[in-house]
Design a protein around this motif. Structure first.
Motif, short mmCIF file in Angstrom:
data_model
loop_
_atom_site.label_atom_id
_atom_site.label_comp_id
_atom_site.label_asym_id
_atom_site.label_seq_id
_atom_site.Cartn_x
_atom_site.Cartn_y
_atom_site.Cartn_z
N ASN A 131 0.81 -1.21 0.00
CA ASN A 131 0.00 0.00 0.00
C ASN A 131 0.85 1.27 0.00
O ASN A 131 0.38 2.33 0.36
N VAL A 133 -12.51 5.32 -5.32
CA VAL A 133 -12.37 5.24 -3.86
C VAL A 133 -13.76 5.30 -3.25
O VAL A 133 -14.54 6.20 -3.56
N ILE A 155 -2.71 3.82 -14.90
CA ILE A 155 -3.94 3.12 -15.26
C ILE A 155 -4.23 3.49 -16.71
O ILE A 155 -4.45 4.66 -17.03
N GLY A 215 -10.44 8.44 -14.44
CA GLY A 215 -10.03 7.50 -15.48
C GLY A 215 -11.03 7.42 -16.60
O GLY A 215 -11.71 8.40 -16.92
N VAL A 235 1.97 4.99 -10.34
CA VAL A 235 0.96 4.02 -10.75
C VAL A 235 0.33 4.50 -12.04
O VAL A 235 -0.07 5.66 -12.15
N ARG A 242 -13.48 9.28 -8.24
CA ARG A 242 -13.32 8.43 -9.41
C ARG A 242 -12.56 9.19 -10.48
O ARG A 242 -12.86 10.36 -10.74
N SER A 256 -9.93 2.76 -14.62
CA SER A 256 -10.23 3.88 -13.73
C SER A 256 -9.92 3.51 -12.28
O SER A 256 -9.79 2.33 -11.94
N LEU A 257 -9.80 4.53 -11.46
CA LEU A 257 -9.57 4.36 -10.03
C LEU A 257 -10.78 4.90 -9.29
O LEU A 257 -11.23 6.02 -9.53
#
Length: 236
Positions: free
Chosen positions: A33, A50, A42, A62, A40, A60, A47-48
């Motif tokens: 983590n 949380v 993508i 991405g 990082v 969000r 998409s990322l």
């Protein structure tokens, strides 16, 4: 049964021990983590997201819809706070930045077509009377307030431009007060008052409050006139 050389037995024992060590290390490895010295990525429409423990999306970024990439941020209650997307699925569409209040109502956004603000619409000073005899005026020989307004303060600085005039053969001065204190220099009537400066030395004490603005004039002879033609807040 043929005898195995002793060194083979030792090697098998060592291999077993190492396998056990590797298994222990894998099973007890700390969570991955933290990223140090890298990044990082993508790609390819990923998409990322949380989410809170209850599943409410907070953030969000991405791939969005079609070929568009975008971003949105929510409050923990779920209401929108900020977005950056168009929603047409195009990879080349102009994307406005929008900020929302707690009711998910758009309160700030940029104009993606020509630049500047789309919202909010800001007040603008209406055209002023050009006939000086109808301007705020005084013939008083002591300082007199000839124009007054109250405005909420959101920015630490302000620019104010006043046209000032005197009657034929007249003379006098003009000044500006902010909450009762002089703001800027006193000007000789007939010259423009054009000043930009802090509204207060302690901005936190007036931020979001309603502030009193006064134009004052004094005549040594004749009549003094003053008319505001520009007024707006500014950043430092």
């Amino acid at each position: 049964m043929p005898q195995l050389p002793e060194d083979i037995i030792d090697r098998l024992t060592q291999m077993e021990r190492r396998i056990q060590q590797l298994s222990t290390a894998v099973n007890s490895r700390p969570a991955l983590n933290r990223i140090s010295g890298g990044a990082v990525e993508i790609t390819d429409g990923g998409s990322l997201v949380v989410r809170t423990p209850s599943g409410t999306p907070m953030f969000r970024v991405g791939g969005w819809s079609g070929n568009e990439y975008g971003m949105e941020m929510h409050r923990q209650t779920g209401s929108l706070a900020m977005t950056l997307f168009n929603g047409d699925g195009s990879a080349t569409s102009l994307q406005p930045v929008r900020i929302y209040d707690n009711g998910s109502r758009e309160i700030i956004s940029d104009d993606v077509n020509t630049g500047g603000l789309a919202r909010p619409w800001l007040d603008m000073l209406p055209p002023q009377d050009t006939t000086q005899t109808r301007w705020p005026q005084t013939a008083a020989t002591s300082w007199a307030t000839i124009a007054l307004s109250y405005n909420p303060v959101w920015q630490p600085k302000m620019r104010l431009l006043l046209n000032t005039r005197v009657s034929s053969g007249g003379a006098g001065q003009v000044r500006v007060l902010v909450n009762g204190s002089q703001w800027g220099d006193t000007v000789t009537a007939g010259n423009d008052f054009d000043y930009t400066g802090l509204l207060s030395s302690d901005f936190s004490s007036i931020y979001a409050t309603t502030v009193k603005f006064e134009i004052q004039a004094i005549a040594t002879s004749g009549t003094v006139y003053a008319n505001p033609v520009l007024m707006h807040g500014r950043q430092t």
